[in-house]
Motif scaffolding. Structure first.
Motif, mmCIF file in Angstrom:
data_model
loop_
_atom_site.group_PDB
_atom_site.id
_atom_site.type_symbol
_atom_site.label_atom_id
_atom_site.label_comp_id
_atom_site.label_asym_id
_atom_site.label_seq_id
_atom_site.Cartn_x
_atom_site.Cartn_y
_atom_site.Cartn_z
ATOM 1 N N ASP A 1 0.804 -1.246 0.000
ATOM 2 C CA ASP A 1 0.000 0.000 0.000
ATOM 3 C C ASP A 1 0.832 1.289 0.000
ATOM 4 N N LEU A 2 2.138 1.199 0.111
ATOM 5 C CA LEU A 2 2.949 2.421 -0.056
ATOM 6 C C LEU A 2 3.186 2.534 -1.558
ATOM 7 N N MET A 3 2.410 3.398 -2.189
ATOM 8 C CA MET A 3 2.399 3.433 -3.654
ATOM 9 C C MET A 3 2.399 4.879 -4.156
ATOM 10 N N ASN B 1 3.866 -8.098 -6.486
ATOM 11 C CA ASN B 1 2.487 -8.105 -6.020
ATOM 12 C C ASN B 1 2.044 -6.769 -5.411
ATOM 13 N N TYR B 2 2.986 -5.976 -4.894
ATOM 14 C CA TYR B 2 2.617 -4.735 -4.203
ATOM 15 C C TYR B 2 2.522 -3.540 -5.164
ATOM 16 N N ASP B 3 2.813 -3.799 -6.461
ATOM 17 C CA ASP B 3 2.718 -2.743 -7.479
ATOM 18 C C ASP B 3 3.506 -1.497 -7.085
ATOM 19 N N ASN B 4 4.672 -1.697 -6.487
ATOM 20 C CA ASN B 4 5.433 -0.513 -6.064
ATOM 21 C C ASN B 4 6.948 -0.667 -6.234
ATOM 22 N N GLU B 5 7.366 -1.665 -7.023
ATOM 23 C CA GLU B 5 8.819 -1.839 -7.162
ATOM 24 C C GLU B 5 9.463 -0.590 -7.775
ATOM 25 N N GLY B 6 8.738 0.060 -8.680
ATOM 26 C CA GLY B 6 9.276 1.275 -9.319
ATOM 27 C C GLY B 6 9.513 2.385 -8.311
ATOM 28 N N ILE B 7 8.549 2.588 -7.430
ATOM 29 C CA ILE B 7 8.704 3.707 -6.478
ATOM 30 C C ILE B 7 9.694 3.354 -5.361
ATOM 31 N N ASN C 1 16.592 8.486 -4.580
ATOM 32 C CA ASN C 1 16.455 9.827 -3.994
ATOM 33 C C ASN C 1 16.915 9.902 -2.543
ATOM 34 N N SER C 2 17.288 8.762 -1.970
ATOM 35 C CA SER C 2 17.516 8.725 -0.515
ATOM 36 C C SER C 2 18.814 9.389 -0.087
ATOM 37 N N GLY C 3 19.782 9.444 -0.998
ATOM 38 C CA GLY C 3 21.086 9.988 -0.616
ATOM 39 C C GLY C 3 21.902 8.997 0.214
ATOM 40 N N ARG D 1 12.485 -2.403 -13.443
ATOM 41 C CA ARG D 1 11.433 -1.567 -12.827
ATOM 42 C C ARG D 1 11.998 -0.717 -11.694
ATOM 43 N N THR D 2 12.888 -1.310 -10.907
ATOM 44 C CA THR D 2 13.433 -0.570 -9.764
ATOM 45 C C THR D 2 14.569 0.351 -10.177
ATOM 46 N N GLY D 3 15.171 0.050 -11.340
ATOM 47 C CA GLY D 3 16.353 0.827 -11.746
ATOM 48 C C GLY D 3 17.593 0.402 -10.965
#
Ligand SMILES: NC(=O)c1ccc[n+]([C@@H]2O[C@H](COP(=O)([O-])OP(=O)(O)OC[C@H]3O[C@@H](n4cnc5c(N)ncnc54)[C@H](OP(=O)(O)O)[C@@H]3O)[C@@H](O)[C@H]2O)c1
Length: 283
Positions: free
Chosen positions: A25-27, A51-57, A64-66, A98-100
């Motif tokens: 759900d973190l999307m 399954n969580y549809d969030n690998e990209g983010i 972006n985390s540094g 997808r994750t880069g």
């Protein structure tokens, strides 16, 4: 200021933090900010899945985390429809795209899907992916004793971790003991019972927490930590994220551990009744 999290050494010599961030759900863009908040709080192990549809983010948050890439442990999972050897290797490459990311630090077979009978083949693919450098540590999720025995007997390679449901109403004691027997670290999914049960508000846990100025969720996470289990806990709320890391400065007594153990409801306590010999998942 972020928190220093104790590390756990796995049977392959690699280390992971003793608590990780769940990401169901973190999307979307909000999800990126929530994961960045978590990293700022000190989380270094991040659990995702196709399954969580969030690998990209998750990948965007890493970028972006540094935080230097080698200080983060990004863990994903093999979807059930890719248990065949070639398919598994291709989807891992797709998930990386997808994750880069160039590699996953940890990668698990999500569910054994026993009726399909391909989890040994899937395990062989993870061993190959590790050899190719696509993934560093390999493990499984929702594997019972006989699934573990089969993959170990047929390949000689023992998973480093087994991510299973463990929460106050479903302790999964046998599965935890089996993992211990094989030298596999147990990770706990839905450690707080998600929002599918009321464990987070249980009066016995609130009472224990009051003694230490802690919340019931902190008591649950501490109870897991004292059993050498790595909780994979999800929160998108910065204050909960911080609370969930503030579990290394108190210790539950044996009696308090027993109070939590007394909440077990056995099979009836599972959040969604997903028994790994019956439940099958394909995404
Ligand atoms: N391998 C598998 O088959 C499998 C299956 C299920 C889950 N998982 C993994 O395990 C992770 C965790 O499980 P989950 O997402 O089901 O649920 P969970 O971590 O048990 O619970 C998450 C819920 O608890 C709330 N929460 C978190 N910390 C809190 C706190 N300190 N005080 C009050 N409420 C709090 C969250 O709300 P807020 O956001 O408002 O804090 C959210 O509603 C998943 O995200 C996923 O990564 C794996």
């Amino acid at each position: 200021m972020s928190v220093e999290i104790p590390k756990v050494t796995l049977n392959d010599g690699q280390t992971i933090p003793s608590i990780g961030l769940g990401t169901i759900d973190l999307m979307g863009n909000k999800g990126i900010l929530q994961i960045l908040d978590a990293v700022k709080a000190g989380y270094r192990l991040i659990d995702t899945s196709t399954n969580y549809d969030n690998e990209g983010i998750v990948g965007k948050a890493v970028q972006n985390s540094g935080i230097p890439r080698d200080e983060l442990i990004i863990s994903s999972k093999l979807p059930g429809k890719f248990h065949d050897f070639d398919g598994a290797l291709k989807i891992i490459e797709e998930q990386l795209a997808r994750t880069g990311l160039d590699y996953f630090d940890k990668y698990l077979i999500h569910w054994p899907n026993p009726d399909d009978g391909k989890y040994v083949e899937a395990w062989k693919a993870l061993i190959q992916a590790q050899k190719l450098g696509l993934v560093k540590t390999i493990g499984v999720s929702n594997f019972l004793e006989h699934h573990l025995e089969k993959i170990i007997d047929e390949t000689g390679v023992t998973p480093a971790t087994n991510q299973i449901e463990i929460q106050p109403y479903f302790h999964n004691k046998e599965n935890v003991a089996v993992n211990e027997k094989f030298g596999i670290v147990s990770e706990a999914w839905s450690p707080l019972g998600r929002d599918l049960n009321d464990a987070k508000e249980h009066p016995d846990l609130v009472e224990i927490g009051n003694k230490y100025n802690k919340t019931a969720p902190q008591v649950i996470l501490r109870w897991l930590h004292q059993r050498d289990i790595v909780p994979i806990v999800r929160s998108g709320d910065p204050s909960h994220q911080k609370d969930n890391l503030a579990i290394f400065d108190f210790e539950l007594t044996n009696d308090e551990m027993k109070t939590v153990f007394a909440l077990d409801k056995g099979e009836d306590g599972r959040v969604e009744g997903q028994h790994p010999d019956e439940y099958h998942e394909y995404v």
